[in-house]
Structure formats: C-alpha cells, structure tokens
Design a protein around this motif. Structure first.
Motif, PDB file in Angstrom:
ATOM      1  N   UNK A 123       0.832  -1.216   0.000  1.00  0.00           N
ATOM      2  CA  UNK A 123       0.000   0.000   0.000  1.00  0.00           C
ATOM      3  C   UNK A 123       0.858   1.254   0.000  1.00  0.00           C
ATOM      4  N   UNK A 124       2.001   1.167   0.701  1.00  0.00           N
ATOM      5  CA  UNK A 124       2.901   2.320   0.766  1.00  0.00           C
ATOM      6  C   UNK A 124       3.447   2.623  -0.646  1.00  0.00           C
ATOM      7  N   UNK A 125       3.914   1.575  -1.335  1.00  0.00           N
ATOM      8  CA  UNK A 125       4.420   1.761  -2.703  1.00  0.00           C
ATOM      9  C   UNK A 125       3.304   2.289  -3.611  1.00  0.00           C
ATOM     10  N   UNK A 126       2.140   1.631  -3.555  1.00  0.00           N
ATOM     11  CA  UNK A 126       1.032   2.027  -4.433  1.00  0.00           C
ATOM     12  C   UNK A 126       0.645   3.469  -4.171  1.00  0.00           C
ATOM     13  N   UNK A 127       0.568   3.840  -2.905  1.00  0.00           N
ATOM     14  CA  UNK A 127       0.109   5.200  -2.635  1.00  0.00           C
ATOM     15  C   UNK A 127       1.181   6.231  -2.989  1.00  0.00           C
ATOM     16  N   UNK A 128       2.486   5.839  -2.913  1.00  0.00           N
ATOM     17  CA  UNK A 128       3.510   6.806  -3.336  1.00  0.00           C
ATOM     18  C   UNK A 128       3.446   7.011  -4.851  1.00  0.00           C
ATOM     19  N   UNK A 129       3.038   5.970  -5.591  1.00  0.00           N
ATOM     20  CA  UNK A 129       2.899   6.112  -7.043  1.00  0.00           C
ATOM     21  C   UNK A 129       1.653   6.951  -7.369  1.00  0.00           C
ATOM     22  N   UNK A 130       0.535   6.600  -6.718  1.00  0.00           N
ATOM     23  CA  UNK A 130      -0.738   7.239  -7.055  1.00  0.00           C
ATOM     24  C   UNK A 130      -0.802   8.691  -6.583  1.00  0.00           C
ATOM     25  N   UNK A 131      -0.291   8.946  -5.411  1.00  0.00           N
ATOM     26  CA  UNK A 131      -0.395  10.305  -4.852  1.00  0.00           C
ATOM     27  C   UNK A 131       0.823  11.171  -5.144  1.00  0.00           C
ATOM     28  N   UNK A 132       1.513  10.857  -6.230  1.00  0.00           N
ATOM     29  CA  UNK A 132       2.684  11.653  -6.622  1.00  0.00           C
ATOM     30  C   UNK A 132       2.248  13.102  -6.850  1.00  0.00           C
ATOM     31  N   UNK A 133       2.871  14.073  -6.160  1.00  0.00           N
ATOM     32  CA  UNK A 133       2.405  15.453  -6.289  1.00  0.00           C
ATOM     33  C   UNK A 133       2.779  16.093  -7.633  1.00  0.00           C
ATOM     34  N   UNK A 134       3.842  15.579  -8.293  1.00  0.00           N
ATOM     35  CA  UNK A 134       4.312  16.269  -9.503  1.00  0.00           C
ATOM     36  C   UNK A 134       3.794  15.636 -10.804  1.00  0.00           C
ATOM     37  N   UNK A 135       2.683  14.921 -10.740  1.00  0.00           N
ATOM     38  CA  UNK A 135       2.173  14.262 -11.952  1.00  0.00           C
ATOM     39  C   UNK A 135       1.782  15.318 -12.991  1.00  0.00           C
ATOM     40  N   UNK A 136       2.258  15.079 -14.240  1.00  0.00           N
ATOM     41  CA  UNK A 136       1.961  16.003 -15.326  1.00  0.00           C
ATOM     42  C   UNK A 136       0.901  15.343 -16.231  1.00  0.00           C
TER      43      UNK A 136
END
Ligand SMILES: *[C@@H]1O[C@H](CO)[C@@H](O)[C@H](O)[C@H]1NC(C)=O
Ligand SMILES: *[C@@H]1O[C@H](CO)[C@@H](O)[C@H](O)[C@H]1NC(C)=O
Length: 433
Positions: A123-136
């Motif tokens: 969940x930690x990995x998934x949420x770091x991918x999904x909630x990435x603040x710099x998504x373009x």
C-alpha cells in the motif's frame, strides 16, 4: 336358428366388450392427457412463480427489499458479513478468492497476500505512485495521443483493432506514469506483454485448485528486459514486482477505457460531450468545476463497467469449498432499475449532476473500506478521463470514423456493451473515407 340366436348375443358381447375396452382406454387416455396437462400447467406455474420470486429478489420492487439487498451486498464488500475488519482477518478472505491470479502472475501484492506486513508495504508503494504530487497530466495525455497516432498509422486503410490499441495505449501510459523507462519500449514488446497478461488472466480464471496456472516466461522475459526502476530508486525491478504494481492499474483500466470510449463517442453521442471534455487535459488535477464536469465521463463509464463486475470473498466459517465462495454483484448495484430508474442501462454522464441517496450508497467503483482501491480519491477517474478523451481526440467521433463489432453483431445495436473479453476483442474502428 338356435345357433344363430346364440351367435347374436355372443357377437353383441364381443362388440360391447370391445367398445367397453375402447371406451375405458379412451377415458384412461383422456385421464392421462388431462393429468399430463395439469402437471404441465403446474410446472409452468411453478416456473413462473420461481421467476417472479427470483426477480423480486434481485430486481425487487418494494423499496425496503432493495435496501436490505443493498446492505447485504455491502456487508460482503466491507467484510462485515464475516465480522472482520483488521488485515489479519480480512486479507485471507480476499487472498483465497484471488489465489489463481496470484500464481499466474507471481503477484505479491495487497490483493493476494495474507501477510499484514506485505499488505502494508504494498500500500505504501502504491500510494507513493498514485499520490505523486508532480504528476503532469498533460504529458500523460500526450503519451496517450502519440501512442494512438502511431497505432493509426500502423494499419493505414484497414480497420483498427480497438481492444489491442486500447491495451497498448493504457499499458504505455501506466508504465510511463509508474516507472523510469531507460529506453523506448518497442511496439512488439507492448503487444507481447499485453497479450500475455490477457492469456495469463484467462488461464487463471479457468483453472481449478487441482490445475494451477504456470507463470509465463515470455511475459516475464519481456518485462525484465525493460530495466524498469521506480521513480524514486535505481533498483531494477524483477517482473513479479512490476506485475504486482501494474496489474491492479492496467488490468482494471483498459476495459473501462474502451467501453467508455465506445459509449461516449459512438453509441450515445451527446451534444454536450465536446464541451464536457474541452478542458482535458489542462483541467486534470485542478479540482476545478471544469474538471468535475469532465470526470463525470469516467464516473458514468465506471458505473456501467465497474473494473470488477463482482467482488469475491471467501467465507472463513464455511467448510464446503464451493459454498464458501461469496460475491457481491457490483454490476447489478450499478445498473439496478429500482436504484437507477428506467434509464439505468443508458450512458448519461449528466446523471452525476445529482445522485439520490440510494444511488450514492450503491455506487462503489472503488469498493469499500477497509480494502478500498487506492485509486479512489480522484486518480482513477482522472486516468480514465485522460485516456478516453485522448481516444476521442485522435480517433474522432462518429463523424470521422465508425465502429463495429465483428464478434457481436447484435450487441452493437442494442447499445449495451458486452464486456466479456471475446466480445470486446471484436470491436473495430474504421476511418470514413
Ligand atoms: C459494512 O456495511 C454494512 C452494510 O452497509 C454496514 O451496516 C456496516 O456498518 C459496514 N461496516 C463498516 C465497518 O463500515
Ligand atoms: C537492460 O540492462 C541490460 C544489462 O545491463 C542491458 O544489456 C540491456 O541492453 C538493457 N535493456 C534496455 C532496454 O535498456
């Protein structure tokens, strides 16, 4: 004379007896026929009665029945049917139902583990991918449109196999969004990876506890050779870790994207569609009113085609292996006429302008706590909208090209899309000359 006189009663006797036998046979035959008819009528009545009972059970008319059914379905989804809420108890209930998928892909993720610590770290990995603040989002949209343009050029003059094209586009966008990709991925690799994921999925679904699906060395070899790393790391990921991260995203994404594209741009063309998506991709991630309007496209797509039609659970207290498998019918929750009204099967994003309390209760595209999909807070809706709008932008609307389904001639007329994999495989897009 006497012998003749004697003969008459004898003859009469035979005739009477014969007639008697004939009559009783006829009566017997009539009785049998009558009994058969009664029996037939009774069976018919029973069938009708059962059908009525069944339909009032699932399609229920009285509102209380629908509410009871809805609560029941939700208690399967949120594990309260088994009185479970902590990962220690909920993970096995879910993992057992996903066992063959886990084996086919070598997955070690939250859907398939029984270990609370693996669950937490996934969940930690998934949420770091999904909630990435710099998504373009604009860059992702352009990745999608350039992939689609390449596909369109790849088959000039012919018709485009939409399922394959959608899979390739979705996989490319998911890989670009999730990982560092050291060198461009060949089309050939994308075709093999997406086809093998499909094959493994089908094998997993059709296998039994006695015939387990084997991992695909073709799939794993192609994934290894991509040398992918997480954005925050230089560690080259093994195929099982890549699959653990991408399967919950890519595999749930491509069918929703394809179906939503077909519904929005071809089967239910609406004069409000161009305005609804005119601000995509710029609006994505902005939480603006324009974005809210655009995301209704994904919301309505996910209503008619939830990523999982059914949510499976394995009851911990029932010993019979077959009876222990329960499921909640998400597709029916999302289409029930007593909840969504007579237009339940129609694609109409505007219904999300205002949902009734019952509709809000029944709409669960990201499942429920304690195992709600990490994509629930906007990421999933944005990803679907981004990809569907990209398909609309490149392939155009019904004016520019037309769609048809070689595997389901009826389905394309009925305006309810069959989402079984073989049916989806038949969709073709042909540019109008
Ligand atoms: C699970 O869903 C049921 C039915 O809607 C509800 O009564 C119950 O409170 C829910 N449990 C939790 C822990 O949310
Ligand atoms: C992946 O890494 C291996 C070993 O370092 C290298 O030989 C190969 O060319 C790389 N492949 C790609 C696609 O970058």
């Amino acid at each position: 004379m006497p012998p003749m006189i004697k003969a008459i009663p004898c003859y009469t006797y035979f005739v009477v007896t014969y007639l008697g036998i004939l009559a009783s046979a006829c009566i017997g035959w009539l009785c049998t026929l009558f009994l058969l008819l009664v029996h037939k009528l009774e069976t018919t009545l029973r069938t009708v009665h059962a059908a009525v009972l069944q339909s009032s059970e699932s399609k229920g008319q009285p509102q209380e029945d629908i509410e009871v059914w809805l609560r029941n379905q939700k208690s399967i989804i949120n594990f309260s049917f088994a009185d479970a809420s902590k990962p220690h108890d909920t993970l096995p209930i879910r993992a057992e139902a996903n066992e063959n998928i886990a084996i086919a892909f070598g997955l070690i993720n939250s859907l398939t583990t029984t270990s609370p610590s693996i669950h937490k770290s996934f969940l930690k990995t998934a949420s770091s991918i999904i909630n990435r603040p710099d998504r373009d989002w604009t860059a992702l949209f352009e990745t999608a449109t350039s992939t689609l343009k390449t596909e369109l050029n790849h088959v000039p003059g012919q018709s485009l196999p939409l399922a394959e094209v959608t899979r390739i586009t979705c996989l490319t966008v998911v890989l670009v969004d999730n990982f560092n990709i050291p060198s461009p991925i060949s089309r050939q690799s994308l075709v093999i990876i997406t086809e093998e994921i499909n094959n493994q999925w089908l094998k997993a679904k059709s296998s039994t506890p006695h015939s387990r699906p084997a991992a695909s060395s073709l799939l794993n070899g192609h994934l290894s050779s991509l040398n992918l790393t997480l954005r925050s790391s230089t560690h080259v990921l093994p195929p099982e870790e890549i699959l653990s991260i991408i399967i919950p995203q890519y595999e749930t994404l491509w069918r929703v994207v394809l179906v939503t594209y077909l519904l929005a741009f071809h089967l239910y063309p609406s004069p409000t569609l161009p305005a609804r998506i005119s601000s995509v991709p710029g609006c994505l991630g902005s939480n603006s009113d324009a974005e809210k309007e655009a995301l209704k496209l994904a919301k309505e797509g996910l209503r008619l085609t939830p990523s999982n039609k059914r949510i499976y659970r394995h009851s911990p207290t029932v010993s019979d292996h077959r009876k222990a498998k329960l499921n909640a019918d998400l597709e029916l929750l999302h289409r029930h006429p007593s909840i969504w009204g007579p237009s339940a099967l129609e694609f109409n994003p505007s219904r999300f302008d205002s949902l009734t309390p019952l509709q809000t209760e029944a709409y669960l595209p990201y499942s429920l706590r304690p195992h709600r999909c990490p994509a629930f807070g906007g990421f999933g809706d944005r990803m679907v909208t981004c990809l569907v709008a990209a398909m609309g932008r490149v392939l155009g609307t019904s004016g520019a090209g037309r769609v048809s389904n070689t595997n389901d001639k009826e389905g394309q007329k009925r305006q309810v899309i069959k989402t079984a994999r073989d049916k989806l495989e038949g969709w073709r897009y042909t540019l109008c000359k």
